[in-house]
Design an enzyme around this catalytic site. Structure first.
Site, PDB file in Angstrom:
ATOM      1  N   ASP A 149       0.788  -1.248   0.000  1.00 62.23           N
ATOM      2  CA  ASP A 149       0.000   0.000   0.000  1.00 62.23           C
ATOM      3  C   ASP A 149       0.811   1.284   0.000  1.00 62.23           C
ATOM      4  O   ASP A 149       0.235   2.358  -0.198  1.00 62.23           O
ATOM      5  CB  ASP A 149      -0.952   0.074   1.209  1.00 62.23           C
ATOM      6  CG  ASP A 149      -2.048  -0.952   1.159  1.00 62.23           C
ATOM      7  OD1 ASP A 149      -2.181  -1.635   0.141  1.00 62.23           O
ATOM      8  OD2 ASP A 149      -2.764  -1.085   2.155  1.00 62.23           O
ATOM      9  N   ASP A 151      -9.023  -8.184   8.553  1.00 64.73           N
ATOM     10  CA  ASP A 151      -8.511  -6.962   7.935  1.00 64.73           C
ATOM     11  C   ASP A 151      -8.584  -5.772   8.882  1.00 64.73           C
ATOM     12  O   ASP A 151      -7.877  -4.774   8.679  1.00 64.73           O
ATOM     13  CB  ASP A 151      -9.322  -6.616   6.686  1.00 64.73           C
ATOM     14  CG  ASP A 151      -9.118  -7.609   5.566  1.00 64.73           C
ATOM     15  OD1 ASP A 151      -7.975  -8.022   5.334  1.00 64.73           O
ATOM     16  OD2 ASP A 151     -10.120  -7.994   4.931  1.00 64.73           O
TER      17      ASP A 151
END
Length: 599
Positions: free
Chosen positions: A317, A536
């Site tokens: 990311d 998550d």
């Protein structure tokens, strides 16, 4: 642990490609402000535009045809009312029609015949004419080649990859091979496997039997904080995993162990569920180097681990956030301080020096970077970041897409994003928002081609995380039909998310293709990087000492922003724990919806 942030783009666009090489040969090259940098004799600039309505994306490449310089400043004048809105890989300023793009803090050096690439998103009205001329450090560029006035320093980074030698006998332990997955077996994390086995036994019945069959699958080890290196009371550290991997190599077959390097300052800057412990504004980069990367490199350098093939997935990311999310304060800080680029460069330098370590850099996924205005700038940012490492473009072995995300390998019922239905191409559907890439295989293939075209070695390999992108079960469609693009797409897509921007504990997802070496040309493997069953993010605020916050995208009752997920519900499962913690309800659903099914 993973934020698949989606960046909204205009729905109607017209792509127009233009290029220009501008200006003149001169004898001196001068840095901005008039301070001499080095004698020089020329430069050239290419300027490529994709435009739509009243907006455009411009990509620039400046090549220094003279002596090496330690900093650069490219300037030009717009012919009309164009305005720079968001830039990457350079520091932009604009006064009226005049624009200056100076090197970022991490990329000032520009050698003789070297090229720096950067770009920006802009706005305009009326016409969008290409600038007539450009200058580099005050010298107008006309593309003429005169050569440097002094002998340039020979680059230490090779510009072509070393071709691996093919042998008929197995390589010696520690030898760096072309594909670390080929001819090897994957490390099975005993801790994750034990969680799966215990959950299967407790569940029982047919589902329990299916769950148990997944326990011996290779998954990655996430080093998501400094304490994870040495281990905690509830989880073994890096040495513990490496020792276990050695024990699993008893048959003589090499073992490939995957680790995720994931603790940059301002980590996951556009989300909250997987924020980290280090802050860019509080000495985070120095701590990242000395307390995180250095200990990892020291352990991996231990000669007893030479027989292992260690795959390092580097900072999911991070670089993608610098393309799409610098309007967020934490991302802007990560960009301005160089925390992401310098941290990644340091990690690559340290890890590349260890012969049995293989570096794979994260490239997000198709639903994040698939638009032209994200795709091209990202390729440029990656190239410039790699050029700042000791080994340059050879410091990595490849790239990985879909890390901890849910985008499928392919959309079998929607193979052509240009297919016309009801007078519109499928990519114009609400679900795809003009993104031409519907799935990961075409996206990763396009990324490979773009990287090689940009000068990276053709031997780089692609990985795709298939741990949770199967989308099987009774809801999986077998065909597509409809008279409008929306009806056609919604009837046929196997990705059943409410929106492609939804990333947290997605309801309806399933296990994907099991780890597979060399599944296609230029793909080193399909892998399970995100261990199925690990959350998550928490669906509500949970106090913790890991720096992990609560993100509304993990709350099933929350409607996200227009940019994040089009204002839709998040599609997240309820009652989820902190990122990285065992989430049995999700694991059960992943097994039930696996594709291929667990037999």
């Amino acid at each position: 642990m993973k934020s698949g942030f989606w960046s909204a783009k205009r729905k109607s666009r017209l792509a127009v490609a233009s290029s220009v090489t501008a200006a003149a040969v001169v004898a001196g090259l001068v840095v901005a402000g008039g301070s001499p940098a080095a004698a020089a004799s020329g430069c050239k600039v290419t300027y490529t535009v994709n435009q739509w309505d009243t907006g455009f994306t411009a990509n620039l490449a400046v090549t220094n045809l003279g002596d090496a310089v330690s900093s650069w400043d490219v300037q030009w004048d717009f012919a009309g009312n164009q305005q720079v809105q968001q830039g990457w890989s350079a520091s932009f300023s604009q006064s009226g029609k005049h624009v200056s793009a100076k090197n970022p803090s991490w990329g000032g050096a520009l050698g003789s015949n070297a090229t720096a690439s950067f770009g920006f998103n802009g706005s305009y009205s009326g016409t969008n004419a290409v600038p007539a001329s450009f200058s580099l450090n005050g010298v107008v560029c006309d593309g003429s080649t005169g050569g440097p006035s002094t002998t340039p320093t020979t680059p230490t980074t090779p510009t072509t990859p070393t071709t691996p030698t093919t042998t008929t006998t197995p390589p010696q332990p520690g030898t760096h091979v072309d594909n670390p997955y080929s001819g090897a077996k994957g490390y099975v994390n005993p801790d994750w496997s034990a969680s799966v086995t215990a959950a299967a036994a407790a569940k029982g019945g047919t589902l329990g039997t299916q769950m148990a069959k997944v326990a011996n699958t290779s998954t990655a080890v996430w080093l998501d904080r400094i304490a994870a290196i040495e281990g905690t009371s509830s989880a073994r550290g890096l040495r513990g995993h490496l020792d276990a991997a050695l024990a699993q190599s008893g048959s003589g077959t090499p073992v490939t162990i995957q680790i995720v390097v994931y603790d940059l300052p301002n980590r996951d800057c556009a989300a909250l569920a997987s924020n980290g412990e280090l802050q860019a504004g509080s000495g985070g980069l120095a701590r990242y180097k000395s307390e995180y990367i250095d200990p990892i490199a020291s352990i991996l350098s231990d000669s007893k681990y030479a027989p292992l093939r260690v795959v390092a997935v580097v900072e999911p990311d991070s670089l993608p956030n610098l393309i799409t999310n610098t309007a967020t304060a934490k991302c802007a800080e990560a960009q301005s301080t160089g925390a992401y680029t310098q941290g990644i460069q340091y990690a690559l330098n340290k890890l590349h020096a260890i012969s049995n370590v293989y570096n794979y850099l994260d490239i997000a996924h198709s639903a994040w970077l698939g638009w032209d205005s994200n795709f091209g700038p990202f390729v440029n940012l990656v190239k410039q970041t790699l050029q700042g490492t000791t080994a340059g473009v050879n410091s990595i072995d490849g790239f990985i897409s879909d890390t901890a995300n849910y985008t499928p390998l392919t959309e079998p019922n929607l193979p052509d994003s240009s297919l016309n239905v009801g007078g519109q191409p499928l990519r114009s559907a609400t679900f795809y928002q003009w993104n031409p890439y519907f799935a990961e295989v075409p996206f990763a293939t396009a990324m490979y081609n773009a990287f090689v075209s940009a000068g990276l070695p053709s031997g780089i390999g692609m990985l795709i995380d298939t741990s949770r992108n199967g989308w099987g079960g009774s809801a999986r469609p077998t065909g597509a039909s409809g008279s409008t693009v929306d009806s056609y797409v919604n009837s046929g897509r196997i990705d059943r998310r409410l929106h492609r921007g939804n990333w947290c504990n997605q309801s309806g997802a399933g296990l994907g293709v099991r780890p597979t070496a060399s599944p296609a040309a230029h793909f080193d493997a399909y892998v399970w990087i995100k261990p199925p069953g690990e959350s998550d993010g928490a669906s509500q605020q949970i106090p913790n000492d890991e720096g992990k916050g609560f993100d509304g995208m993990c709350d099933p009752t929350f409607h996200g922003s227009d940019q994040a997920n089009g204002g839709n519900l998040t599609g997240a499962l309820p009652n989820s724990p902190l990122s990285g913690k065992w989430f049995e309800a999700q694991f059960e659903q992943l097994v039930q919806n696996a594709y291929p099914a667990v037999q």
